[in-house]
Design an enzyme around this catalytic site. Structure first.
Site, mmCIF file in Angstrom:
data_model
loop_
_atom_site.group_PDB
_atom_site.id
_atom_site.type_symbol
_atom_site.label_atom_id
_atom_site.label_comp_id
_atom_site.label_asym_id
_atom_site.label_seq_id
_atom_site.Cartn_x
_atom_site.Cartn_y
_atom_site.Cartn_z
ATOM 1 N N ASP A 1 0.833 -1.210 -0.057
ATOM 2 C CA ASP A 1 -0.124 0.002 0.012
ATOM 3 C C ASP A 1 0.786 1.086 -0.115
ATOM 4 O O ASP A 1 2.195 1.190 0.299
ATOM 5 C CB ASP A 1 -0.947 0.120 1.020
ATOM 6 N N ASN B 1 -7.480 -2.272 14.244
ATOM 7 C CA ASN B 1 -9.115 -2.347 13.812
ATOM 8 C C ASN B 1 -9.210 -3.598 12.792
ATOM 9 O O ASN B 1 -10.239 -3.767 12.052
ATOM 10 C CB ASN B 1 -9.402 -1.131 13.075
ATOM 11 N N HIS C 1 -7.442 -4.142 9.798
ATOM 12 C CA HIS C 1 -7.190 -4.051 8.823
ATOM 13 C C HIS C 1 -5.717 -4.932 8.118
ATOM 14 O O HIS C 1 -4.927 -5.143 9.035
ATOM 15 C CB HIS C 1 -7.026 -2.697 8.268
ATOM 16 N N GLU D 1 -9.532 -1.119 5.240
ATOM 17 C CA GLU D 1 -10.321 -0.785 6.564
ATOM 18 C C GLU D 1 -11.549 -1.805 6.734
ATOM 19 O O GLU D 1 -11.910 -2.144 5.502
ATOM 20 C CB GLU D 1 -10.448 0.715 6.338
HETATM 21 C C1 GLP Z 1 -0.396 0.049 8.574
HETATM 22 C C2 GLP Z 1 -0.240 -0.603 7.317
HETATM 23 C C3 GLP Z 1 -0.301 -2.172 7.544
HETATM 24 C C4 GLP Z 1 0.240 -2.524 8.682
HETATM 25 C C5 GLP Z 1 -0.570 -2.013 9.960
HETATM 26 C C6 GLP Z 1 -0.073 -2.290 11.155
HETATM 27 O O1 GLP Z 1 -1.302 1.244 8.535
HETATM 28 N N1 GLP Z 1 -0.894 -0.037 6.257
HETATM 29 O O2 GLP Z 1 0.363 -2.765 6.415
HETATM 30 O O3 GLP Z 1 0.423 -3.821 9.029
HETATM 31 O O4 GLP Z 1 -0.893 -0.883 9.551
HETATM 32 O O5 GLP Z 1 1.013 -1.379 11.365
HETATM 33 P P1 GLP Z 1 1.942 -1.326 12.654
HETATM 34 O O6 GLP Z 1 2.923 -2.702 12.665
HETATM 35 O O7 GLP Z 1 2.693 -0.205 12.892
HETATM 36 O O8 GLP Z 1 1.129 -1.628 13.920
#
Ligand code: GLP
Length: 258
Positions: A67, A136, A138, A143
């Site tokens: 992404d 959440n 995702h 989302e």
């Molecule tokens: C982000 C990314 C995801 C990631 C998730 C968790 O926003 N888009 O690919 O896996 O949220 O992130 P973190 O590891 O910082 O908790």
């Protein structure tokens, strides 16, 4: 789903790094789907360490990042391209021509999302998709309420996600409200998924993903439909799992893995 519960974050990261390193060694031309976020930083550090001690080369590995924020130039400090450069690519022999990103700054974002889907299809699909999980539920930036059949597209970020990621932006008011993300369907097309989650903040989302109903309210729950998903958790992220005893019984001894 194969669910591995490790005693702590270090052990969980080591286990994920081992999986990734084995893939690179066994299939030097593998197509990897890569994730960003805080969880992945120690994992990328660990894989780099393994690459030095085990003389692993990434020169023929192709990568597709999950992404990207909409509206950020590639070289913006908070772009996922910058993240990947900083935490992984610049420290190893990745071929820049084989590392692929969504361009969140493209003039025509719809065209950009179809370009990415086509590119993934043209290389024969993703062999191993690395995933984190949002608080959440995702995956990527899919989302809650994302179609479980969705393809790469524009997605509006939730307030929870904006809040979780705001530390990366100096001026919160300039934080992008939209993202480009591989869809849930795109992710499910990968031949293997490896999801790493650490820390108690992820416990509720992890429990919903593994033991909850398959629902767009928790996009990660769609992984229940994937035939080859490995979930690697530390003790804290596994906290809310009701069938924890069973997972530990199925994979005995895993708690000793370091
Ligand atoms: C982000 C990314 C995801 C990631 C998730 C968790 O926003 N888009 O690919 O896996 O949220 O992130 P973190 O590891 O910082 O908790």
């Amino acid at each position: 789903m194969k669910i591995l519960i490790l005693p702590d974050k270090t052990a969980a990261v080591s286990s994920a790094a081992r999986t990734l390193a084995d893939k690179v060694r066994d299939q030097p031309t593998a197509i990897l789907g890569l994730a960003t976020g805080e969880t992945m930083i120690p994992l990328y550090r660990a894989i780099l360490e393994i690459s030095v001690t085990e003389f692993l080369s990434f020169s023929k590995i192709s990568t597709f990042n999950l992404d990207e924020y909409v509206g950020l130039p590639f070289d913006h400090s908070a772009s996922f391209r910058t993240y990947m450069q900083n935490w992984l690519f610049q420290h190893a022999d990745f071929n820049p021509e084989l590392t692929h990103f969504l361009d969140g700054d493209a003039k025509d974002l719809i065209l950009e999302t179809s370009r990415y889907e086509k590119l993934i299809a043209d290389v024969g699909g993703i062999d191993l998709q690395l995933l984190g999980i949002g608080e959440n539920g995702h995956i990527g930036f899919n989302e809650p309420s994302s179609s479980l059949a969705s393809r790469t597209r524009i997605k509006t970020l939730t307030k929870t996600t904006l809040e979780a990621n705001k530390i990366h932006f100096k001026d919160i008011k300039k934080m992008p409200l939209y993202s480009l993300t591989m869809g849930v369907g795109t992710i499910l097309d990968s031949r293997q998924c490896v999801l790493l989650a650490t820390g108690s903040k992820k416990a509720s989302a992890v429990a919903q993903m593994i033991e909850g109903p398959v629902t767009a309210t928790c996009p990660a729950s769609a992984l229940q439909f994937h035939p080859n998903t490995l979930v690697i958790l530390d003790d804290q992220a596994a906290r809310d799992l009701k069938m924890r005893d069973y997972y530990e019984y199925v994979h005995p001894g895993i708690n000793n893995v370091t």
